[in-house]
Design an enzyme around this catalytic site. Structure first.
Site, PDB file in Angstrom:
ATOM      1  N   HIS A  75       0.862  -1.186   0.000  1.00 17.95           N
ATOM      2  CA  HIS A  75       0.000   0.000   0.000  1.00 17.95           C
ATOM      3  C   HIS A  75       0.898   1.235   0.000  1.00 17.95           C
ATOM      4  O   HIS A  75       1.612   1.486   0.970  1.00 17.95           O
ATOM      5  CB  HIS A  75      -0.912   0.003   1.230  1.00 17.95           C
ATOM      6  CG  HIS A  75      -1.890  -1.140   1.238  1.00 17.95           C
ATOM      7  ND1 HIS A  75      -3.104  -1.090   0.590  1.00 17.95           N
ATOM      8  CD2 HIS A  75      -1.822  -2.366   1.798  1.00 17.95           C
ATOM      9  CE1 HIS A  75      -3.749  -2.242   0.761  1.00 17.95           C
ATOM     10  NE2 HIS A  75      -2.986  -3.036   1.493  1.00 17.95           N
ATOM     11  N   ARG A  77      -0.352   4.365  -0.754  1.00 16.08           N
ATOM     12  CA  ARG A  77      -1.202   5.460  -0.229  1.00 16.08           C
ATOM     13  C   ARG A  77      -1.292   6.700  -1.113  1.00 16.08           C
ATOM     14  O   ARG A  77      -1.986   7.648  -0.741  1.00 16.08           O
ATOM     15  CB  ARG A  77      -0.755   5.902   1.168  1.00 16.08           C
ATOM     16  CG  ARG A  77      -0.733   4.788   2.198  1.00 16.08           C
ATOM     17  CD  ARG A  77      -2.112   4.268   2.522  1.00 16.08           C
ATOM     18  NE  ARG A  77      -2.101   3.369   3.659  1.00 16.08           N
ATOM     19  CZ  ARG A  77      -2.773   2.218   3.722  1.00 16.08           C
ATOM     20  NH1 ARG A  77      -3.528   1.828   2.686  1.00 16.08           N
ATOM     21  NH2 ARG A  77      -2.710   1.461   4.785  1.00 16.08           N
ATOM     22  N   HIS A 194      -9.157 -10.396  -1.401  1.00 18.79           N
ATOM     23  CA  HIS A 194      -9.056 -10.228   0.049  1.00 18.79           C
ATOM     24  C   HIS A 194     -10.228 -11.037   0.617  1.00 18.79           C
ATOM     25  O   HIS A 194     -11.369 -10.582   0.597  1.00 18.79           O
ATOM     26  CB  HIS A 194      -9.165  -8.733   0.391  1.00 18.79           C
ATOM     27  CG  HIS A 194      -9.284  -8.437   1.845  1.00 18.79           C
ATOM     28  ND1 HIS A 194      -8.337  -7.717   2.535  1.00 18.79           N
ATOM     29  CD2 HIS A 194     -10.245  -8.760   2.743  1.00 18.79           C
ATOM     30  CE1 HIS A 194      -8.712  -7.603   3.802  1.00 18.79           C
ATOM     31  NE2 HIS A 194      -9.868  -8.238   3.957  1.00 18.79           N
ATOM     32  N   ASP A 320       2.001  -6.877   2.433  1.00 18.64           N
ATOM     33  CA  ASP A 320       0.843  -6.108   2.893  1.00 18.64           C
ATOM     34  C   ASP A 320       1.311  -4.889   3.700  1.00 18.64           C
ATOM     35  O   ASP A 320       0.702  -4.514   4.718  1.00 18.64           O
ATOM     36  CB  ASP A 320      -0.147  -6.960   3.697  1.00 18.64           C
ATOM     37  CG  ASP A 320      -1.520  -6.281   3.802  1.00 18.64           C
ATOM     38  OD1 ASP A 320      -1.704  -5.191   3.226  1.00 18.64           O
ATOM     39  OD2 ASP A 320      -2.397  -6.850   4.470  1.00 18.64           O
TER      40      ASP A 320
HETATM   41  O1  DOR Z   1      -4.425  -4.668   7.544  1.00 21.13           O
HETATM   42  C1  DOR Z   1      -4.739  -4.293   6.428  1.00 21.13           C
HETATM   43  N1  DOR Z   1      -4.507  -3.043   6.011  1.00 21.13           N
HETATM   44  N2  DOR Z   1      -5.384  -5.137   5.641  1.00 21.13           N
HETATM   45  C2  DOR Z   1      -5.938  -4.744   4.476  1.00 21.13           C
HETATM   46  O2  DOR Z   1      -6.530  -5.554   3.816  1.00 21.13           O
HETATM   47  C3  DOR Z   1      -5.853  -3.339   4.041  1.00 21.13           C
HETATM   48  C4  DOR Z   1      -4.703  -2.677   4.664  1.00 21.13           C
HETATM   49  C5  DOR Z   1      -4.729  -1.191   4.521  1.00 21.13           C
HETATM   50  O3  DOR Z   1      -5.030  -0.682   3.427  1.00 21.13           O
HETATM   51  O4  DOR Z   1      -4.411  -0.519   5.488  1.00 21.13           O
HETATM   52 ZN    ZN Z   2      -6.143  -7.210   2.384  1.00 19.33          ZN
END
Ligand code: DOR
Ligand code: ZN
Length: 457
Positions: A75, A77, A194, A320
């Site tokens: 991610h 962001r 997911h 992740d």
């Molecule tokens: O813990 C998580 N954070 N799991 C997810 O599926 C999304 C992710 C997030 O975008 O923060």
């Molecule tokens: Zn996820």
């Protein structure tokens, strides 16, 4: 460890990425020490006692050489939450962690559900230059789970999207999931699910089990993950498409994956470093740094995940990496966002849980963190080192002619995690103060160093 050769003033070539690097004494995939010569984007020679007049020389004595790592689940962001991470900061973290490619998840603001947004992320990755960024496209518009996003337009965009995911949310509608699988078959895309049955996890805060009962926190049953994986495996088998399961976290999920693979269905799966190490007992601290989705499970699950990764039932490790700003994370448990940082610690946690336990050797680790994720993500050959025949055999990935995406790891180094020293903009690591094995000394992206002496170039 002693200071490596002085590479502070290296010759970058003529700016076309054609500088040469002689890596002295590297151990490819943990094998005996050799020299390795990188010239521009390829490894041109591997062998003992190489000489390369005029090349930059790196004393890599005793360092393990691995193919550049590939993360299917990051991610970044950006756009939207640049206070938590940007493409630039996240890819610096990636390079420091040994990654040469990351797949950037679609749950940005706006969501990456159009050609415009995925192209923006892709261009930001190119501009930053620390590693390759492959945007993941959303499966449904706005991640709302109601209508398919413009999958074809994202696939044919400059970003050439091949992986689609509503990660953060489950594509829970079976008909939509079936249509998405059918749609991406045309260009050999993959739907990364997911797996979280929404009704079974309403209000859930942590793994459902003895610890949640003790703490009085609403639990998240393993069955909520397993039911979706079973359903989607059946759908993938039915339509003959590729399904990838994000962050599997339970022993039951491993069993279902084993069954799906035995049918010959095109199902792959990833596990995160934190699910290979941490358990739900940590929630007893009520420290939201341990809140994550899917939740940390039990020691039995951890053991099954490690065994599944070792025997190939789980195909790869994905971080992740989920950066969160302090106001979203450093709050009471119920209000905190789920997720933890991963890029800068993933390799160390993988070494600790899989290599130091004897479950994988270095070649196996290279397969689970580079070769196989590159194949699942559909990276073109040459984009990242991997076997040319599509097999899991890592032999050849670091030999002459292969892409010069290389990471050099000091296997003897021990380092203490200091969140303040992270390149990531966020600090939500569960490993602060922990001593971890294995340190990335250098990362090369198509022959160009992105990290030297453990620092961003
Ligand atoms: O813990 C998580 N954070 N799991 C997810 O599926 C999304 C992710 C997030 O975008 O923060
Ligand atoms: Zn996820």
């Amino acid at each position: 460890m002693t200071q490596r050769a002085n590479v502070a003033a290296f010759d970058p070539g003529n700016g076309n990425g054609n500088a040469r690097w002689l890596l002295r004494g590297v151990r490819p995939l943990g094998a005996a020490a050799v020299d390795m010569l990188l010239a521009g984007p390829v490894i041109v020679e591997v062998g003992p006692g190489l000489s390369a007049p005029g090349a930059n020389v790196l004393d890599a004595d005793g360092l393990i050489a691995l193919p550049g790592l590939v993360d299917l689940h990051t991610h970044l962001r950006e756009p939207g939450r640049e206070d938590a991470e940007t493409v630039a900061s996240g890819t610096r973290a990636a390079a420091l962690g040994g990654f040469t490619t990351v797949f950037a998840m679609a749950n940005t603001e706006p969501v990456a559900d159009t050609a415009g947004v995925v192209e923006q992320v892709w261009r930001l990755g190119q501009a930053a230059g620390h590693c390759d960024v492959c945007p993941v496209g959303a499966v449904t518009e706005g991640l709302r789970g109601a209508r398919l996003a413009e999958l074809g337009a994202m696939a044919s965009s400059a970003a050439a999207v091949r992986v689609f995911s509503d990660d953060g949310n489950c594509v829970s509608d079976a008909v939509l999931m079936r249509r998405a699988l059918e749609y991406v078959k045309a260009f050999d895309g993959v739907i990364a699910q997911h797996a979280q049955e929404p009704r079974l996890t309403e209000g859930a805060q942590m793994n459902e089990g003895a610890v949640s009962a003790r703490l009085g926190l609403p639990g998240w049953p393993a069955a909520a993950e397993e039911a979706v994986i079973a359903r989607d495996a059946l759908l993938a088998g039915h339509v003959g498409s590729r399904l990838h399961v994000c962050h599997v976290s339970t022993a039951g999920s491993v069993e279902i994956l084993r069954w799906a693979k035995s049918k010959g269905w095109r199902v792959t799966a990833e596990v995160t470093p934190h699910h290979l190490l941490l358990t739900d007992e940590l929630a007893t601290s009520y420290d939201p740094v341990y809140k994550v989705n899917p939740p940390l499970r039990t020691a039995t699950d951890v053991e099954a995940l490690r065994a599944g990764l070792a025997d190939g039932t789980i195909d790869c490790i994905a971080t992740d990496h989920a950066p969160h700003a302090p106001q979203d994370k450093e709050t009471e448990w119920a209000a905190a966002r789920p997720g933890m940082l991963g890029l800068e610690t993933a390799l160390s946690i993988a070494i600790m849980t899989m290599v130091e336990t004897g479950l994988l050797d270095w070649a196996g680790l290279a397969d689970r963190m580079a070769g196989t994720p590159a194949r699942i993500g559909g990276l073109p050959a040459g984009h990242s080192p991997r076997s040319t025949d599509g097999s899991r055999d890592m032999a050849g990935v670091l030999s002459a002619g292969a892409a010069a995406n290389v990471v050099l790891v000091d296997p003897a180094a021990r380092w203490t995690v200091d969140p303040a020293a992270f390149a990531s903009r966020s600090r939500n690591t569960p490993y602060a103060g922990r001593k971890l094995p294995g340190r990335v000394q250098a990362t090369f992206l198509r022959g160009r160093p992105t990290v030297l002496d453990g620092k961003i170039v």
